[in-house]
Design a protein around this motif. Sequence first.
Motif, PDB file in Angstrom:
ATOM      1  N   GLU A   1       0.830  -1.208   0.000  1.00 54.61           N
ATOM      2  CA  GLU A   1       0.000   0.000   0.000  1.00 54.61           C
ATOM      3  C   GLU A   1       0.864   1.257   0.000  1.00 54.61           C
ATOM      4  O   GLU A   1       0.537   2.241  -0.664  1.00 54.61           O
ATOM      5  CB  GLU A   1      -0.942  -0.003   1.198  1.00 54.61           C
ATOM      6  CG  GLU A   1      -2.051  -1.028   1.089  1.00 54.61           C
ATOM      7  CD  GLU A   1      -2.869  -1.138   2.352  1.00 54.61           C
ATOM      8  OE1 GLU A   1      -4.104  -1.203   2.234  1.00 54.61           O
ATOM      9  OE2 GLU A   1      -2.287  -1.170   3.465  1.00 54.61           O
ATOM     10  N   LYS A   2       1.961   1.246   0.734  1.00 55.59           N
ATOM     11  CA  LYS A   2       2.873   2.400   0.731  1.00 55.59           C
ATOM     12  C   LYS A   2       3.446   2.625  -0.667  1.00 55.59           C
ATOM     13  O   LYS A   2       3.589   3.764  -1.111  1.00 55.59           O
ATOM     14  CB  LYS A   2       3.997   2.190   1.749  1.00 55.59           C
ATOM     15  CG  LYS A   2       3.520   2.300   3.176  1.00 55.59           C
ATOM     16  CD  LYS A   2       4.644   2.034   4.157  1.00 55.59           C
ATOM     17  CE  LYS A   2       4.125   2.079   5.584  1.00 55.59           C
ATOM     18  NZ  LYS A   2       5.170   1.808   6.562  1.00 55.59           N
ATOM     19  N   PHE A   3       3.743   1.549  -1.369  1.00 59.41           N
ATOM     20  CA  PHE A   3       4.243   1.646  -2.734  1.00 59.41           C
ATOM     21  C   PHE A   3       3.175   2.243  -3.651  1.00 59.41           C
ATOM     22  O   PHE A   3       3.451   3.151  -4.441  1.00 59.41           O
ATOM     23  CB  PHE A   3       4.684   0.261  -3.241  1.00 59.41           C
ATOM     24  CG  PHE A   3       5.155   0.258  -4.655  1.00 59.41           C
ATOM     25  CD1 PHE A   3       6.415   0.723  -4.991  1.00 59.41           C
ATOM     26  CD2 PHE A   3       4.317  -0.202  -5.663  1.00 59.41           C
ATOM     27  CE1 PHE A   3       6.852   0.732  -6.312  1.00 59.41           C
ATOM     28  CE2 PHE A   3       4.738  -0.195  -6.988  1.00 59.41           C
ATOM     29  CZ  PHE A   3       6.004   0.273  -7.315  1.00 59.41           C
ATOM     30  N   ILE A   4       1.945   1.765  -3.534  1.00 57.44           N
ATOM     31  CA  ILE A   4       0.826   2.272  -4.344  1.00 57.44           C
ATOM     32  C   ILE A   4       0.625   3.765  -4.086  1.00 57.44           C
ATOM     33  O   ILE A   4       0.348   4.536  -5.009  1.00 57.44           O
ATOM     34  CB  ILE A   4      -0.470   1.488  -4.053  1.00 57.44           C
ATOM     35  CG1 ILE A   4      -0.347   0.052  -4.577  1.00 57.44           C
ATOM     36  CG2 ILE A   4      -1.696   2.183  -4.646  1.00 57.44           C
ATOM     37  CD1 ILE A   4      -1.457  -0.874  -4.115  1.00 57.44           C
ATOM     38  N   ALA A   5       0.785   4.192  -2.839  1.00 61.69           N
ATOM     39  CA  ALA A   5       0.576   5.595  -2.469  1.00 61.69           C
ATOM     40  C   ALA A   5       1.563   6.530  -3.156  1.00 61.69           C
ATOM     41  O   ALA A   5       1.304   7.735  -3.258  1.00 61.69           O
ATOM     42  CB  ALA A   5       0.668   5.757  -0.952  1.00 61.69           C
ATOM     43  N   ASN A   6       2.671   6.012  -3.642  1.00 57.07           N
ATOM     44  CA  ASN A   6       3.656   6.848  -4.333  1.00 57.07           C
ATOM     45  C   ASN A   6       3.252   7.170  -5.764  1.00 57.07           C
ATOM     46  O   ASN A   6       3.823   8.066  -6.377  1.00 57.07           O
ATOM     47  CB  ASN A   6       5.039   6.168  -4.330  1.00 57.07           C
ATOM     48  CG  ASN A   6       5.671   6.214  -2.962  1.00 57.07           C
ATOM     49  OD1 ASN A   6       5.539   7.183  -2.231  1.00 57.07           O
ATOM     50  ND2 ASN A   6       6.353   5.140  -2.601  1.00 57.07           N
TER      51      ASN A   6
ATOM     52  N   GLY B   1      -2.425   7.220  -6.604  1.00 60.85           N
ATOM     53  CA  GLY B   1      -2.387   6.190  -5.575  1.00 60.85           C
ATOM     54  C   GLY B   1      -2.971   6.590  -4.236  1.00 60.85           C
ATOM     55  O   GLY B   1      -3.708   5.821  -3.627  1.00 60.85           O
ATOM     56  N   LYS B   2      -2.657   7.796  -3.760  1.00 60.16           N
ATOM     57  CA  LYS B   2      -3.123   8.220  -2.428  1.00 60.16           C
ATOM     58  C   LYS B   2      -4.645   8.256  -2.348  1.00 60.16           C
ATOM     59  O   LYS B   2      -5.235   7.719  -1.424  1.00 60.16           O
ATOM     60  CB  LYS B   2      -2.543   9.584  -2.070  1.00 60.16           C
ATOM     61  CG  LYS B   2      -1.097   9.553  -1.668  1.00 60.16           C
ATOM     62  CD  LYS B   2      -0.615  10.941  -1.263  1.00 60.16           C
ATOM     63  CE  LYS B   2       0.864  10.950  -0.971  1.00 60.16           C
ATOM     64  NZ  LYS B   2       1.699  10.811  -2.157  1.00 60.16           N
TER      65      LYS B   2
ATOM     66  N   ILE C   1      -8.579   8.046   6.945  1.00 62.46           N
ATOM     67  CA  ILE C   1      -7.146   7.778   7.029  1.00 62.46           C
ATOM     68  C   ILE C   1      -6.387   8.850   6.255  1.00 62.46           C
ATOM     69  O   ILE C   1      -6.840   9.298   5.201  1.00 62.46           O
ATOM     70  CB  ILE C   1      -6.801   6.364   6.505  1.00 62.46           C
ATOM     71  CG1 ILE C   1      -5.332   6.036   6.761  1.00 62.46           C
ATOM     72  CG2 ILE C   1      -7.174   6.213   5.040  1.00 62.46           C
ATOM     73  CD1 ILE C   1      -4.967   4.574   6.546  1.00 62.46           C
ATOM     74  N   ASP C   2      -5.269   9.277   6.822  1.00 60.61           N
ATOM     75  CA  ASP C   2      -4.337  10.162   6.140  1.00 60.61           C
ATOM     76  C   ASP C   2      -3.231   9.255   5.613  1.00 60.61           C
ATOM     77  O   ASP C   2      -2.425   8.729   6.392  1.00 60.61           O
ATOM     78  CB  ASP C   2      -3.778  11.201   7.112  1.00 60.61           C
ATOM     79  CG  ASP C   2      -2.847  12.199   6.447  1.00 60.61           C
ATOM     80  OD1 ASP C   2      -1.979  11.765   5.642  1.00 60.61           O
ATOM     81  OD2 ASP C   2      -2.960  13.392   6.736  1.00 60.61           O
ATOM     82  N   ILE C   3      -3.212   9.044   4.312  1.00 55.09           N
ATOM     83  CA  ILE C   3      -2.284   8.109   3.695  1.00 55.09           C
ATOM     84  C   ILE C   3      -0.835   8.569   3.884  1.00 55.09           C
ATOM     85  O   ILE C   3       0.043   7.758   4.200  1.00 55.09           O
ATOM     86  CB  ILE C   3      -2.608   7.915   2.194  1.00 55.09           C
ATOM     87  CG1 ILE C   3      -4.023   7.323   2.028  1.00 55.09           C
ATOM     88  CG2 ILE C   3      -1.560   7.044   1.510  1.00 55.09           C
ATOM     89  CD1 ILE C   3      -4.239   5.966   2.656  1.00 55.09           C
TER      90      ILE C   3
END
Length: 121
Positions: free
Chosen positions: A48-53, A57-58, A96-98
């Motif tokens: 998920e952290k990777f997707i957020a980049n 994604g966020k 949630i704050d991504i």
Amino acid sequence: MNKYEAEFSNLVKSFRKKHMGKGPRKISTTFCKNWAICEMEGNLSPVEKFIANGQDGKQMLRAARTEMVKEMYRNNHPVEMEEFLQSEFVDLFVDIDIEKDFGMSIFVFNDDIEQKFSTMK
């Protein structure tokens, strides 16, 4: 956080781990009237952290995370929480704050759990 709020935090963490495969790293709960307000850190998986980049994604991850958690509670009634609080689960609000990997869930019950558990030692 008193011992009842701490135990509720443990119930939330185990519920999420059971139904999502991963629970938050840290949860702090506060009872306020008929609400159990849970502040959660360390919610996101490495994927998920990777997707957020990514470009979108966020927003995509935030929408998926909030809706997924609400759906999870609709499909898996939190009986353990109700039994612990001796109160009926009514609703759930989630955000949630991504970027900060910080989420909040507000569980709504049909009784004043703050009053009920502040008088118990």
